[in-house]
Structures are given as C-alpha cells and as structure tokens.
Enzyme design. Sequence first.
Site, PDB file in Angstrom:
ATOM      1  N   ASP A   2       3.039  -4.433   8.292  1.00 40.71           N
ATOM      2  CA  ASP A   2       2.234  -3.771   7.969  1.00 40.71           C
ATOM      3  C   ASP A   2       0.754  -4.761   7.943  1.00 40.71           C
ATOM      4  O   ASP A   2       0.547  -5.750   7.050  1.00 40.71           O
ATOM      5  CB  ASP A   2       2.162  -3.039   6.490  1.00 40.71           C
TER       6      ASP A   2
ATOM      7  N   GLN B  46      -4.252  -5.223   6.713  1.00 41.75           N
ATOM      8  CA  GLN B  46      -5.390  -6.099   6.032  1.00 41.75           C
ATOM      9  C   GLN B  46      -5.374  -7.392   6.901  1.00 41.75           C
ATOM     10  O   GLN B  46      -6.428  -8.054   7.221  1.00 41.75           O
ATOM     11  CB  GLN B  46      -5.096  -6.221   4.752  1.00 41.75           C
TER      12      GLN B  46
ATOM     13  N   LYS C 255     -10.366  -0.655  10.288  1.00 42.81           N
ATOM     14  CA  LYS C 255     -10.720  -1.825   9.614  1.00 42.81           C
ATOM     15  C   LYS C 255     -11.008  -3.048  10.105  1.00 42.81           C
ATOM     16  O   LYS C 255     -11.417  -4.177   9.740  1.00 42.81           O
ATOM     17  CB  LYS C 255      -9.539  -2.192   8.671  1.00 42.81           C
TER      18      LYS C 255
ATOM     19  N   HIS D 174       0.887  -1.183   0.020  1.00 43.44           N
ATOM     20  CA  HIS D 174      -0.002  -0.202   0.071  1.00 43.44           C
ATOM     21  C   HIS D 174       0.835   1.126  -0.289  1.00 43.44           C
ATOM     22  O   HIS D 174       1.854   1.391   0.487  1.00 43.44           O
ATOM     23  CB  HIS D 174      -0.705  -0.040   1.211  1.00 43.44           C
TER      24      HIS D 174
ATOM     25  N   CYS E  10      -4.619   2.739  -3.717  1.00 41.36           N
ATOM     26  CA  CYS E  10      -3.450   3.235  -2.961  1.00 41.36           C
ATOM     27  C   CYS E  10      -2.156   2.165  -3.285  1.00 41.36           C
ATOM     28  O   CYS E  10      -1.686   1.931  -2.156  1.00 41.36           O
ATOM     29  CB  CYS E  10      -3.514   3.339  -1.537  1.00 41.36           C
TER      30      CYS E  10
HETATM   31  C1  LIG Z   1      -1.918  -2.957   3.517  1.00 37.00           C
HETATM   32  C2  LIG Z   1      -2.568  -1.602   4.072  1.00 37.00           C
HETATM   33  N1  LIG Z   1      -1.411  -0.773   4.691  1.00 37.00           N
HETATM   34  C3  LIG Z   1      -1.684   0.414   5.221  1.00 37.00           C
HETATM   35  C4  LIG Z   1      -3.076   1.023   4.882  1.00 37.00           C
HETATM   36  C5  LIG Z   1      -3.193   2.272   5.534  1.00 37.00           C
HETATM   37  O1  LIG Z   1      -4.174   2.420   6.523  1.00 37.00           O
HETATM   38  P1  LIG Z   1      -4.830   3.686   7.196  1.00 37.00           P
HETATM   39  O2  LIG Z   1      -5.379   4.414   5.960  1.00 37.00           O
HETATM   40  O3  LIG Z   1      -5.798   3.255   8.073  1.00 37.00           O
HETATM   41  O4  LIG Z   1      -3.510   4.278   7.686  1.00 37.00           O
HETATM   42  C6  LIG Z   1      -4.088   0.364   4.312  1.00 37.00           C
HETATM   43  C7  LIG Z   1      -5.301   1.026   4.100  1.00 37.00           C
HETATM   44  O5  LIG Z   1      -6.124   0.463   3.230  1.00 37.00           O
HETATM   45  C8  LIG Z   1      -3.576  -0.975   4.037  1.00 37.00           C
HETATM   46  O6  LIG Z   1      -4.566  -1.662   3.180  1.00 37.00           O
END
Ligand SMILES: Cc1ncc(COP(=O)(O)O)c(C=O)c1O
Length: 398
Positions: free
Chosen positions: A191, A194, A217, A114, A357
Amino acid sequence: MNIKEIRKDFPILRKKKIIYLDNAATSLTPNLVIDKMIEYYKEYRSNIGRGIYELSQLATTEYEKAKATIQNFIRAKSSSEIITTKNATEGINIIANGLKWKKEDNIISTVLEHHSNYLPWIRIRNKYKVGLEIIYPDYNGKFNINDFEDKINENTKIVSITHLSNVIGNLVPIDKIVKIAHDYGAMVLIDGAQSVPHLGINVNKIDCDFLVFSGHKMCGPTGIGILYIKKELQEKIEPLNIGGGSIKRVEKDNFEFLLNSNKFEAGTPPIAQLIGLGEAIKYLQSIGLENIANHDISLIHKVYDCLSQIKDIEIYGGNLKNRIGIISFNIKGVIPHDLALSLDISSNICIRSGFLCAEPLIKNIFKAPNGVIRLSTYLYNNEREIDVFLENILKIAG
Ligand SMILES: Cc1ncc(COP(=O)(O)O)c(C=O)c1O
C-alpha cells in the site's frame, strides 16, 4: 527548493487564506494539472481506444503517454502493468476479491494499516473462512521482523502491508518483508498511498507483486488511483468488473479476456484524471522527489522539536528516524476534534483529527480513546505555517 515559487503554482493558496496541513488526506492541485485536464475537455474530449477518428486517437495518445509516465515513475517493466482505478482502496479490493481462495489459504496483514488495507482482508477471511494473521507493531509503530517469519508458512497466499503509515509516517522495511514472503511462495501487496507521493517507488527493485496508490495525494486529481499488477500474475486475478474494453473476443455464450491492463479496466476509464496524474508526476519529478522528502522531514523535525518539549503532549511513533511528512499527537485533556476545530476557527489551519481510518492502531497500540491530532506536510508548506501552528499549540499546552 524554492517554496515561495512553488506556492504560486497552487491557485487555492492564493484564493484562500488557509494553512493546509492535511496532506496525508489529500494534497492540493497545481495549475499545470488543472490546465492539462481542461486541455482534454476543450481540445480532444472523446473516448479512448475505441474510435479510429483523429480526436479519439489524440485522446488515446495522451492517455497512453500518461500511462508511460506512471510506468517509468514506478519503474514497471511494461505499461500494461499499470491499471487505472478510482483510488488506492479500489486497487486493494480488486486484488482481495480477484484472487481465487481456498480454505487452507492464509493472509498476513498488520495493525499499522489504514482501514482500506485491513477491512478487505477481514471480509475475505469471513467470506472464504481462510486464515488471517495480524502482526502488531510495538508502541513506536516498529515491527519485529521475526514476527513475520513466525506467522508465515507455505499456506500464506499474500502479505498485504503499508509502505508508510498514515498515522505516524514511519517507513516499513518492505524489502525484508518481500524477501520473507517470496521465500515461502507468498505474494506481496504494497500500500503505497502515503509513500509514493513523497518517495516514489521502484517496483522492479522491491519486487512486490502488487502496488496501489492514489493520484489525489500527489498533486493529481481525485478519482484516479493506480494498481500495479506484475505481468505474470495478471492471469491469476479475476477482474472486479467485466464489460466493454476488457475483452479480446465475445461470442454469443462466451468470451476471452484481453491479456493486458485493459482486462481490469472494463468500461470507460477516468481519462481526464489519468492525464492529470501523468502531469502531476512530471511536476513532482521536476522539483525532485528527494527534495520534497527532505523538505517534509525538516518541517516535521521542527514540529517534533517543539512539541516534544511540552510535558502534556504525547507524540506517537517514537523518534523521527525513518519518518516522513506526518506527525500525530495528543494534548492531555484535550479532545482532538475540539483542537482541530479551534485551530481552524482561530487561524484557518486545516489538520486532521480522530481515528484517521486506522482505528485498530490508535485504539490497540496508542490507546487513544478519542483519536489523535495529525499534521501532515507537502512541498508547498513553509516554515511560517509551521510557526503559526506551533504558536497556537503553545497557547493551549505550553
Ligand atoms: C496508507 C493508506 N492507504 C490507503 C488509503 C486509501 O486511499 P484512498 O482513500 O485514496 O483510496 C489511505 C488514505 O488515506 C492511506 O493513507
């Protein structure tokens, strides 16, 4: 799992006639979480860790209880390894900017990430002129583990990688990657934005150094993320913010940081949100993370089995082995945003379209110039919703 009963927990599903299939972007919130936050505002609204009066003690106790829930949920050794942030993105930025960089340092990340786990490392590379190795997955989003072995060396400071892709929902073999990184003395940031909502995580077992995820999420409120930092590394990280609550001692010209999670939580933290997230985790645990993951897998199988029969549909990410809750695809000749809009207009279906993203992945690996359509499920989605979605797709592409 009784989906009919679960759906009753989510007030928005009763109020609005929506088919919500954008759970990878954010999830819906159950009554219990909303009520817990209202309880804070109505019954013990005060700051934490500061006042010695009863109300503040009550808020502090609830806050600490929520931290303990999160600590147990991810199996951290101590609640002082649990740091509140705004979201997963903030957690990654705290680590990227908080490490001390030398020119010979090297970072490893991947094209599967992401933007939130990609752009902070690009910026560090540009700012400190350090090395950045980007590993590419194959067309199905799978890594060749040897690529990590090839790129890593004694100068690798950190490997930062997603546990579950937000585009194709495939699990990354992070245990193997942690092992390779640690053999070379590199740290690892996972990270879990998800993966944690669907599978939970055991940081003790995986032995990662940092983990980030977002409350919104996983049935929690917006405005709360968690950053796990292994206790022994906390001294090495410079906090992003400095101010009230993060300091052990302040003199006229100098100060000393607290040596616990407070070091990274200067200022008033998101109190109601953390208490809400604690409640969300208890709710997910009461249903069972494994049950939720199996439910998501079965719904995605249903989608895959139907869409994979249609000639003009391209599904990204290969077969469904080790994939959870997310499926992305394109219909030949159809612009993803147009499709998402038409599904909303015709049947109140909420799904995501575009680059999600994850432009480096979608442009370089999937070569989809207008992005993709993504459907993502969670515990309250049912078969009927999937049927309505598929009927709509069949009308366009069948
Ligand atoms: C794999 C992953 N990392 C990071 C993020 C960023 O999350 P946040 O927008 O809650 O900071 C997302 C958001 O969709 C994501 O899917």
